[in-house]
Design a protein around this motif. Sequence first.
Motif: not given
Length: 170
Positions: A105-108, A113-118
Motif C-alpha cells: 500500500p505504500e507504493r501508491e 510523491a514521484q508524480f508531484i516531483e515530476w
Amino acid sequence: MADKFNKEKFNQLISENATSKWADTHQKRKAERSWKKNSAIIALNVLTLLEQKKWSQARLAQKMGVSAAQVSKIVKGQVNFTLESIAKLEIALGRKILDITIIDPEREQRNHAQFIEWLEKATPISTTKSSKRTAIASVSVKSTFTATRRVASKEFNLAAIADENLRPTG
C-alpha cells in the motif's frame, strides 16, 4: 541378474535427473483446486446477484454478449476466469465481483510523491515558488486508482507520465 536389474531401476528412480510425473500431476491438481474454489465463490455471488436483480441467466448472457451455455458454466463454477471475463461480468451486473488489493500500500504513496516531483519539473507555472507549491499541493488523489489526476485545471495522464519516464535515454 534380476537383482542387478532392480538395483539399476531403483537407482534410476531415485536419481536427481529422474523426472517425477507424480509431482507434476500434484502441482496441476493443486492449481486446479485453487481456481475451482474461486470459481465456485464467484458462481455463488453471481447467483445471488441474479436473484436480487430478478434476472434470468439468459438476460445475463445477453448483457455480457456471451452464450447462455457460457453463463450456465459460470453459475455452476466450471469456468477458469480471465480478468477480461470477470470485467464483462462486473459490467453486466453493475457490481464488483472480484477485489484485487495491492500488496504494497505504500507504493501508491511513493508513486504520488514521484508524480508531484515530476509536476514540479513539468508544470509551466510561471509564478512565485510559494504559489507553485500551493498548486502542486492541490493535487487530489482519489482513494480508488484512476488513470488521471487533477492538477490546477489540467489533467495529467499517468500512463503518459510513465511513458515519458520510461523512455530510453542516450
